[in-house]
Scaffold this active site. Structure first.
Site, PDB file in Angstrom:
ATOM      1  N   HIS A 139       0.768  -1.250   0.000  1.00  0.00           N
ATOM      2  CA  HIS A 139       0.000   0.000   0.000  1.00  0.00           C
ATOM      3  C   HIS A 139       0.796   1.296   0.000  1.00  0.00           C
ATOM      4  O   HIS A 139       0.192   2.361  -0.022  1.00  0.00           O
ATOM      5  CB  HIS A 139      -0.954   0.014   1.199  1.00  0.00           C
ATOM      6  CG  HIS A 139      -1.956  -1.082   1.165  1.00  0.00           C
ATOM      7  ND1 HIS A 139      -2.951  -1.149   0.221  1.00  0.00           N
ATOM      8  CD2 HIS A 139      -2.090  -2.176   1.950  1.00  0.00           C
ATOM      9  CE1 HIS A 139      -3.674  -2.233   0.435  1.00  0.00           C
ATOM     10  NE2 HIS A 139      -3.172  -2.875   1.461  1.00  0.00           N
ATOM     11  N   ARG A 146       6.280   6.824 -11.624  1.00  0.00           N
ATOM     12  CA  ARG A 146       5.775   7.373 -12.886  1.00  0.00           C
ATOM     13  C   ARG A 146       5.819   6.281 -13.959  1.00  0.00           C
ATOM     14  O   ARG A 146       6.875   5.749 -14.253  1.00  0.00           O
ATOM     15  CB  ARG A 146       6.629   8.558 -13.316  1.00  0.00           C
ATOM     16  CG  ARG A 146       6.633   9.658 -12.280  1.00  0.00           C
ATOM     17  CD  ARG A 146       7.189  10.940 -12.899  1.00  0.00           C
ATOM     18  NE  ARG A 146       7.525  11.950 -11.929  1.00  0.00           N
ATOM     19  CZ  ARG A 146       6.672  12.637 -11.195  1.00  0.00           C
ATOM     20  NH1 ARG A 146       5.397  12.386 -11.273  1.00  0.00           N
ATOM     21  NH2 ARG A 146       7.076  13.562 -10.358  1.00  0.00           N
ATOM     22  N   LYS A 206      -6.010  -8.980  -8.065  1.00  0.00           N
ATOM     23  CA  LYS A 206      -6.668  -8.367  -6.917  1.00  0.00           C
ATOM     24  C   LYS A 206      -7.636  -7.321  -7.453  1.00  0.00           C
ATOM     25  O   LYS A 206      -7.282  -6.534  -8.336  1.00  0.00           O
ATOM     26  CB  LYS A 206      -5.641  -7.737  -5.979  1.00  0.00           C
ATOM     27  CG  LYS A 206      -6.246  -7.216  -4.694  1.00  0.00           C
ATOM     28  CD  LYS A 206      -5.180  -6.752  -3.716  1.00  0.00           C
ATOM     29  CE  LYS A 206      -5.837  -6.244  -2.441  1.00  0.00           C
ATOM     30  NZ  LYS A 206      -4.848  -5.730  -1.491  1.00  0.00           N
ATOM     31  N   CYS A 236      -6.483   1.578  -7.442  1.00  0.00           N
ATOM     32  CA  CYS A 236      -6.501   0.788  -8.675  1.00  0.00           C
ATOM     33  C   CYS A 236      -7.661  -0.197  -8.591  1.00  0.00           C
ATOM     34  O   CYS A 236      -7.744  -0.979  -7.646  1.00  0.00           O
ATOM     35  CB  CYS A 236      -5.194   0.025  -8.838  1.00  0.00           C
ATOM     36  SG  CYS A 236      -3.735   1.094  -8.890  1.00  0.00           S
ATOM     37  N   ILE A 289      -7.420   8.258   4.931  1.00  0.00           N
ATOM     38  CA  ILE A 289      -7.251   6.816   4.911  1.00  0.00           C
ATOM     39  C   ILE A 289      -7.765   6.207   6.212  1.00  0.00           C
ATOM     40  O   ILE A 289      -7.717   6.833   7.265  1.00  0.00           O
ATOM     41  CB  ILE A 289      -5.789   6.403   4.638  1.00  0.00           C
ATOM     42  CG1 ILE A 289      -4.838   6.918   5.729  1.00  0.00           C
ATOM     43  CG2 ILE A 289      -5.354   6.896   3.254  1.00  0.00           C
ATOM     44  CD1 ILE A 289      -3.421   6.374   5.622  1.00  0.00           C
ATOM     45  N   HIS A 317      -3.172  -2.980   8.197  1.00  0.00           N
ATOM     46  CA  HIS A 317      -4.297  -3.305   7.320  1.00  0.00           C
ATOM     47  C   HIS A 317      -4.879  -2.021   6.743  1.00  0.00           C
ATOM     48  O   HIS A 317      -5.183  -1.091   7.476  1.00  0.00           O
ATOM     49  CB  HIS A 317      -5.378  -4.059   8.118  1.00  0.00           C
ATOM     50  CG  HIS A 317      -6.659  -4.240   7.368  1.00  0.00           C
ATOM     51  ND1 HIS A 317      -6.788  -5.116   6.326  1.00  0.00           N
ATOM     52  CD2 HIS A 317      -7.859  -3.638   7.509  1.00  0.00           C
ATOM     53  CE1 HIS A 317      -8.040  -5.047   5.859  1.00  0.00           C
ATOM     54  NE2 HIS A 317      -8.699  -4.154   6.554  1.00  0.00           N
TER      55      HIS A 317
END
Length: 149
Positions: free
Chosen positions: A38, A45, A66, A106, A128, A139
């Site tokens: 994460h 880039r 995923k 994503c 977050i 997590h």
């Protein structure tokens, strides 16, 4: 010239040990996995292929794709602070950041989870929400889009 004694050396040793403890997390493999899955600081880039490249390079496409993963573009210190009262607030059993982060989420395109994996990206700033273990992030739960007026 007078000898300094052991005090300055002891202070130096304590400082080095403190810095090593702050930057190291060898005793917490869940934190290491969290960072691997994460964290991407600074943001890599890849000319329009960020999600496809990052998901593959972090082994998040094998054996299956995923479906969703978020990369946080913040320092280890900023992310870890969410697990403290300084940088985070309780959010049920989790912690929500006090400040928003630059993140890239994503999301898998289509319904098949079999490679090759194709992702779309969202780069909206977010608060977050993470799970912590002994003040270490372990997590990633979700993020909340920052609403600007």
């Amino acid at each position: 010239m007078r000898p300094l004694g052991a005090a300055p050396y002891l202070l130096l040793v304590l400082l080095v040990v403190g810095l090593l403890h702050e930057s190291s997390c060898g005793d917490n493999p869940r934190y290491e996995k969290f960072l691997s899955q994460h964290r991407d600081e600074p943001r890599s880039r890849f000319r329009g292929r960020y999600c496809n490249t990052m998901m593959g390079s972090r082994d998040l496409t094998r054996p299956e794709c995923k479906e969703v993963n978020t990369f946080i573009h913040g320092s280890k210190r900023q992310i870890r602070a969410v697990c403290t009262t300084t940088g985070g607030v309780p959010y049920g059993a989790l912690r929500r950041s006090r400040q928003h982060f630059r993140v890239t989420t994503c999301t898998l395109r289509g319904s098949s989870t079999r490679p090759p994996c194709e992702y779309r990206e969202n780069t909206t700033p977010r608060y977050i929400v993470i799970g912590c273990e002994n003040d270490w992030p372990v997590h990633y739960d979700e993020s909340q889009i920052v609403i600007t007026a």
